[in-house]
Scaffold this motif. Structure first.
Motif, short mmCIF file in Angstrom:
data_model
loop_
_atom_site.label_atom_id
_atom_site.label_comp_id
_atom_site.label_asym_id
_atom_site.label_seq_id
_atom_site.Cartn_x
_atom_site.Cartn_y
_atom_site.Cartn_z
N SER A 26 -51.60 93.85 26.19
CA SER A 26 -51.03 94.43 27.33
C SER A 26 -51.56 94.42 28.57
O SER A 26 -50.89 94.33 29.73
N LYS A 27 -52.86 94.62 28.65
CA LYS A 27 -53.85 94.77 29.62
C LYS A 27 -54.09 93.15 30.17
O LYS A 27 -54.94 93.12 30.96
N LYS A 28 -53.89 92.32 29.16
CA LYS A 28 -54.02 90.78 29.57
C LYS A 28 -55.57 90.45 29.59
O LYS A 28 -56.13 89.54 29.98
N ILE A 29 -56.20 91.13 28.74
CA ILE A 29 -57.65 90.98 28.58
C ILE A 29 -58.01 89.61 28.02
O ILE A 29 -58.90 88.94 28.21
N LEU A 30 -57.23 88.92 26.86
CA LEU A 30 -57.06 87.84 26.37
C LEU A 30 -56.63 86.80 27.06
O LEU A 30 -56.56 85.51 26.82
N GLY A 31 -55.55 86.98 28.04
CA GLY A 31 -54.95 86.32 28.85
C GLY A 31 -53.41 86.74 29.17
O GLY A 31 -53.07 87.71 28.35
N ASP A 32 -52.78 86.15 29.70
CA ASP A 32 -51.16 86.42 30.02
C ASP A 32 -50.40 85.66 28.80
O ASP A 32 -50.93 84.63 28.31
N GLY A 33 -49.30 86.29 29.00
CA GLY A 33 -48.27 85.54 28.06
C GLY A 33 -46.89 86.41 27.60
O GLY A 33 -46.41 86.86 28.41
N CYS A 34 -46.51 86.58 26.38
CA CYS A 34 -45.52 87.31 25.90
C CYS A 34 -45.76 87.79 24.61
O CYS A 34 -46.83 87.60 23.92
N VAL A 35 -44.80 88.61 23.85
CA VAL A 35 -44.90 89.05 22.41
C VAL A 35 -43.65 88.72 21.88
O VAL A 35 -42.56 88.80 22.64
N ILE A 36 -43.89 88.33 20.79
CA ILE A 36 -42.57 88.22 19.80
C ILE A 36 -42.59 89.06 18.78
O ILE A 36 -43.47 89.15 18.06
N ILE A 37 -41.39 89.53 18.53
CA ILE A 37 -41.16 90.37 17.26
C ILE A 37 -40.54 89.40 16.36
O ILE A 37 -39.22 88.91 16.28
N PRO A 38 -41.30 88.66 15.35
CA PRO A 38 -40.78 87.84 14.50
C PRO A 38 -39.61 88.14 13.48
O PRO A 38 -39.73 89.29 12.88
N THR A 39 -38.89 87.37 13.13
CA THR A 39 -37.59 87.56 12.17
C THR A 39 -37.75 86.58 11.08
O THR A 39 -37.03 86.56 10.12
N ASP A 40 -38.60 85.46 11.11
CA ASP A 40 -39.04 84.65 10.11
C ASP A 40 -40.44 84.67 9.61
O ASP A 40 -41.38 85.08 10.58
N ASN A 41 -40.60 83.98 8.72
CA ASN A 41 -42.16 83.98 8.32
C ASN A 41 -43.22 82.79 8.43
O ASN A 41 -44.17 82.71 8.02
N LYS A 42 -42.45 81.65 9.17
CA LYS A 42 -42.96 80.62 9.40
C LYS A 42 -43.78 80.59 10.79
O LYS A 42 -43.31 81.32 11.60
N ILE A 43 -45.14 79.80 10.60
CA ILE A 43 -45.78 79.75 11.94
C ILE A 43 -45.38 78.34 12.47
O ILE A 43 -45.67 77.36 11.62
N TYR A 44 -45.24 78.23 13.76
CA TYR A 44 -45.00 76.70 14.38
C TYR A 44 -46.17 76.43 15.50
O TYR A 44 -46.38 77.28 16.10
N ALA A 45 -46.40 75.37 15.60
CA ALA A 45 -47.24 74.73 16.85
C ALA A 45 -46.60 75.01 18.01
O ALA A 45 -45.45 74.49 18.05
N PRO A 46 -47.19 75.64 19.05
CA PRO A 46 -46.26 76.11 20.40
C PRO A 46 -46.49 74.80 21.15
O PRO A 46 -45.64 74.82 22.24
N VAL A 47 -47.39 73.97 20.94
CA VAL A 47 -47.76 72.89 21.93
C VAL A 47 -48.19 71.64 21.23
O VAL A 47 -48.51 71.71 19.88
N THR A 48 -48.11 70.38 21.73
CA THR A 48 -48.62 69.17 21.09
C THR A 48 -50.00 69.15 21.39
O THR A 48 -50.29 69.46 22.72
N GLY A 49 -50.90 68.97 20.70
CA GLY A 49 -52.42 69.03 20.58
C GLY A 49 -53.11 68.95 19.46
O GLY A 49 -52.79 68.55 18.47
#
Length: 152
Positions: A26-49
């Motif tokens: 929340s203090k952005k020590i690791l960087g800025d972004g967002c938080v997601i409260i998950p409703t499913d158990n799969k993890i996906y790549a957020p970018v191509t790379g």
């Protein structure tokens, strides 16, 4: 000026990073972004790379976009102390991924049953000059949702 879209790495509900109430995020020590409260158990790549980093327990994965922007997906708060059995990753460091590729899954039901905080920060630790992070969506999302835009 370049723009990179960051896609949802989990299905759920997106909120501002401060919603996570964890000081590191929340203090952005690791960087800025967002938080997601998950409703499913799969993890996906957020970018191509490629996958640039992965912790042993599987709760955090770092991605590097083709343009060199880093994206950290951290499943849950305080998950550094969780057992490895909650997280099952199918990819490894160095693997090339397309945005939307399945990286693995986690035991969402057991994490919730065990009263673990499943809020999932998605942060941009890249320290580029004049980088700007725009949150594109708050509320319900799925893997095809563009959640952030990085402008540099």
């Amino acid at each position: 000026m370049k723009k990179i879209k960051i896609y949802a790495p989990v299905d759920g509900v997106v909120r501002k990073l401060s919603y996570g109430k964890d000081a590191i995020f929340s203090k952005k020590i690791l960087g800025d972004g967002c938080v997601i409260i998950p409703t499913d158990n799969k993890i996906y790549a957020p970018v191509t790379g490629k996958i640039g980093a992965m912790v042993d327990t599987g709760h955090a994965v770092g991605f590097i976009s083709e343009d060199g922007v880093e994206v950290l997906v951290h499943i849950g708060m305080d998950t550094v102390n969780y057992e490895k059995d909650y997280f099952h990753l199918e990819k490894k460091v160095g693997d090339y991924v397309q945005a939307g590729d399945v990286i693995g899954h986690f035991d969402l039901k057991t994490l919730i049953y065990d009263e673990r905080n499943v809020k999932t920060p998605v942060v941009i630790p890249t320290k580029k000059d004049k980088i700007k992070i725009n949150l594109l969506k708050e509320g319900p999302i799925d893997l095809e949702t563009e959640i952030m835009e990085i402008v540099f």
